[in-house]
Design an enzyme around this catalytic site. Structure first.
Site, PDB file in Angstrom:
ATOM      1  N   GLU A 115       0.744  -1.329  -0.079  1.00  0.00           N
ATOM      2  CA  GLU A 115      -0.085  -0.158   0.012  1.00  0.00           C
ATOM      3  C   GLU A 115       1.022   1.305   0.147  1.00  0.00           C
ATOM      4  O   GLU A 115       0.462   2.206  -0.670  1.00  0.00           O
ATOM      5  CB  GLU A 115      -0.943  -0.018   1.039  1.00  0.00           C
ATOM      6  CG  GLU A 115      -1.971  -1.046   1.081  1.00  0.00           C
ATOM      7  CD  GLU A 115      -2.770  -1.241   2.213  1.00  0.00           C
ATOM      8  OE1 GLU A 115      -4.012  -1.022   2.194  1.00  0.00           O
ATOM      9  OE2 GLU A 115      -2.357  -1.590   3.294  1.00  0.00           O
ATOM     10  N   GLU A 135      -3.944  -9.795   3.502  1.00  0.00           N
ATOM     11  CA  GLU A 135      -4.588  -9.582   4.793  1.00  0.00           C
ATOM     12  C   GLU A 135      -5.769 -10.371   4.869  1.00  0.00           C
ATOM     13  O   GLU A 135      -5.920 -10.934   5.990  1.00  0.00           O
ATOM     14  CB  GLU A 135      -5.199  -7.987   4.741  1.00  0.00           C
ATOM     15  CG  GLU A 135      -4.234  -6.806   4.974  1.00  0.00           C
ATOM     16  CD  GLU A 135      -3.506  -6.613   4.077  1.00  0.00           C
ATOM     17  OE1 GLU A 135      -2.683  -5.252   4.040  1.00  0.00           O
ATOM     18  OE2 GLU A 135      -3.589  -7.116   2.901  1.00  0.00           O
TER      19      GLU A 135
END
Length: 263
Positions: A115, A135
């Site tokens: 990210e 995740e």
């Protein structure tokens, strides 16, 4: 130098290194706060025009959220770690940064690490780099902009294929998908990142900031005609009124390199 990061200034260039190689440069709140401070300085310092962010060592750019710290804190306090308002790595929630940032990805970029890279303008990857938003495999979701950015950068079905499985994508595939700008041997990574930075620094910083701001702010404008109303964008207006917009054509006519002022 901070406890968890290093900052190097080389003329107009700032190089930020996430410095936790013992945990593959995973970030906890304290590391994130240091990175916020570094990019605050980059944002506000008029003498800094381009930034590079990378990771210490040869294994990892950033392995994402420090889940061990996360679990230990939750066990002790019952609370989750609080990340800074400006986002993971000091970048993922920083939507007002018109100066360009290059990610030099020197190994794994997982979860929050990916990210951070997605929040940069250019991604230069070493040939051993790997990217993932894993995740869902640990009961979480890519909450630092990964779900939104990746799905805007590459075809939706390709992005969903990555995000719903958490699979690892090697640098070459990232380049083919389109979220990686260039892939080079590990030994050449910083040289290549600096080469890109030098190419940007050869341009007017006013023009570079105007370009980034117009591109980012017009991405979600559905009508092309409306999106091309450049005078609505502050950085474009500032460019048209700058000394640089006079210096550029003058230097071209005089067959010399321009002396950019950034104002």
């Amino acid at each position: 130098m901070g406890q968890y990061s290093k900052v190097e200034i080389d003329g107009r260039l700032m190089i930020v290194t996430i410095n936790r190689p013992e945990v593959r440069n995973a970030c906890h709140p304290m590391a994130n706060e240091e990175l916020v401070a570094a990019f605050d300085e980059f944002h506000t310092n008029p003498d800094l025009w381009v930034a590079i962010i990378t990771g210490a060592g040869s294994e990892a750019f950033c392995a994402g959220n420090d889940l061990k710290y996360h679990a230990e804190l939750q066990a002790k306090t019952g609370k989750r770690p609080v990340h800074p308002a400006k986002g993971f790595g000091g970048l993922t929630n920083r939507y007002d940064l018109d100066k360009p940032v290059i990610a030099a990805v020197n190994g794994v970029a997982m979860g929050g690490g990916f990210e951070i890279a997605l929040a940069c303008d250019i991604i230069i990857a070493s040939d051993n780099a790997r990217f993932a938003l894993p995740e869902p495999r640990v009961g979480l979701a890519a909450g630092a902009g990964g779900m939104q950015r990746l799905s805007r950068m590459i075809p939706l079905k390709k992005a969903m294929g990555m995000m719903l499985t958490g699979r690892h994508v090697p640098a070459k595939e990232g380049y083919e998908l389109g979220f990686v700008t260039a892939v080079v041997p590990q030994a050449d990574l910083m040289k290549e990142a600096r080469r890109w930075a030098d190419e940007i620094l050869a341009c007017s910083p006013m023009s570079v900031r105007a370009t980034k701001q117009v591109v980012m702010r017009s991405l979600d404008v559905p009508a092309l005609e409306v999106a091309t109303h450049n005078l609505h964008y502050p950085a474009f207006v500032a460019m048209t009124r700058s000394e640089d917009t006079v210096e550029g054509p003058k230097a071209f006519a005089e067959k010399r390199k321009p002396n950019w002022k950034g104002r």
